[in-house]
Write a protein that holds these residues in place. Structure first.
Motif, PDB file in Angstrom:
ATOM      1  N   GLN A   1      23.128  23.096  31.364  1.00  0.00           N
ATOM      2  CA  GLN A   1      24.157  22.287  32.128  1.00  0.00           C
ATOM      3  C   GLN A   1      24.037  21.043  32.770  1.00  0.00           C
ATOM      4  O   GLN A   1      23.012  21.046  33.497  1.00  0.00           O
TER       5      GLN A   1
ATOM      6  N   ARG B   1      18.903  19.920  35.499  1.00  0.00           N
ATOM      7  CA  ARG B   1      18.718  19.876  34.331  1.00  0.00           C
ATOM      8  C   ARG B   1      17.712  18.546  33.975  1.00  0.00           C
ATOM      9  O   ARG B   1      16.668  18.521  33.155  1.00  0.00           O
TER      10      ARG B   1
ATOM     11  N   ASP C   1      23.875  19.862  23.992  1.00  0.00           N
ATOM     12  CA  ASP C   1      24.506  18.633  24.430  1.00  0.00           C
ATOM     13  C   ASP C   1      23.947  17.483  23.935  1.00  0.00           C
ATOM     14  O   ASP C   1      22.813  16.991  24.479  1.00  0.00           O
TER      15      ASP C   1
END
Length: 280
Positions: free
Chosen positions: A246, A251, A270
């Motif tokens: 996230q 992160r 991502d």
């Protein structure tokens, strides 16, 4: 599957599809900065499997496969299976078209292999046997092992997930795929060579309690350094899955520690987030 010499039409279609998905594929490859640490976890879930990852500079992509009626279909769950989403159509043919367009490389001017991590979801032995059969026509672009000698190609397939075919793989005189090891393989008394296990993968949460919040405990940092150091001394790369994904400071902190420790592949869904982090 027909040999490459008889696949001209298929390759042409794949090249056309690649160009349609990525306008000016060969030119675009010059503009994209390849990111050696970037691994696209569950890559096939993106809007444009493979193409989105390559457009962001990723040098490792992951595809889950099921063996269904003699074909290798790409999906995470059986309910998601679609006969049109094959390993060949989503990955092997587009990669071949790109390698040909870029004169032997996935990225023009980038002469290191791009990793194709193939996660077998079930029927490990049978799925691998079919995979080996399907990889053979693409062998000119693939890293290959012959009698223990590695010839690096533009694409390196690595088998993960259901790895029940290990014995069969080790017995092959010629192999177009490699084996994704675990920490147990790293700790083995007589470890397999990097020519068979070039990659050590592990679930981050099973070895580390830190999730990026607060300082990284010294004992865990030392453990990470030991894992990476041992693998690198044997010519192996390291990847962790189940790391926080996230967006946020936790992160970034964890990714920073992975990078500082020399972890070879940072795992993410991502694409833009990891690209931006590495480019910073």
């Amino acid at each position: 599957m027909a040999p490459l010499s008889r696949r001209t039409a298929v390759v042409a279609l794949a090249a056309a599809a690649t160009s349609a998905a990525l306008p000016g594929t060969a030119v675009a490859a010059h503009r994209v900065r390849p990111l050696p640490l970037a691994h696209a976890h569950n890559d096939y879930l993106h809007k444009r499997p493979l193409h989105d990852a390559l457009a962001h500079g990723f040098t490792s992509v992951e595809a889950d496969i099921f063996l269904i009626d003699g074909e290798l279909l790409v999906a995470h769950e059986p309910a998601e299976l679609d006969p049109s989403r094959t390993l060949r159509s989503l990955y092997l043919d587009p990669l071949l078209a790109r390698v040909r367009a870029n004169h032997g490389s996935v990225y023009a001017g980038y002469h290191r292999p791009v990793q194709l991590l193939i996660d077998i979801k079930a029927d490990g032995v049978a799925a691998y046997q079919e995979l080996h059969r399907q990889l053979r026509p693409y062998r000119r672009m693939l890293s290959t092992v012959t009698a223990g000698h590695v010839r690096l190609g533009a694409v390196t397939p690595v088998i993960s997930g259901d790895r029940a075919a290990r014995g069969a793989m080790e017995a092959q005189p010629v192999r177009h795929a490699f084996y994704d090891g675990r920490l147990d393989d790293l700790a083995a008394q007589n470890p397999a060579p990097a020519s068979f296990i070039p990659l050590i993968s592990s679930n981050w949460t099973q070895s580390f309690g830190w999730r990026g919040e607060g300082p990284f405990p010294a004992a865990e940092r030392a453990r990470l350094a030991s894992i990476v150091g041992t693998a690198h001394a044997r010519g192996q790369r390291v990847r962790f899955w189940a790391t926080p994904d996230q967006p946020g400071s936790a992160r970034d902190a964890l990714w920073s520690e992975l990078r500082a420790a020399g972890v070879d592949h940072i795992n993410t869904d991502d694409l833009a987030g990891l690209r931006d982090f590495l480019n910073r």
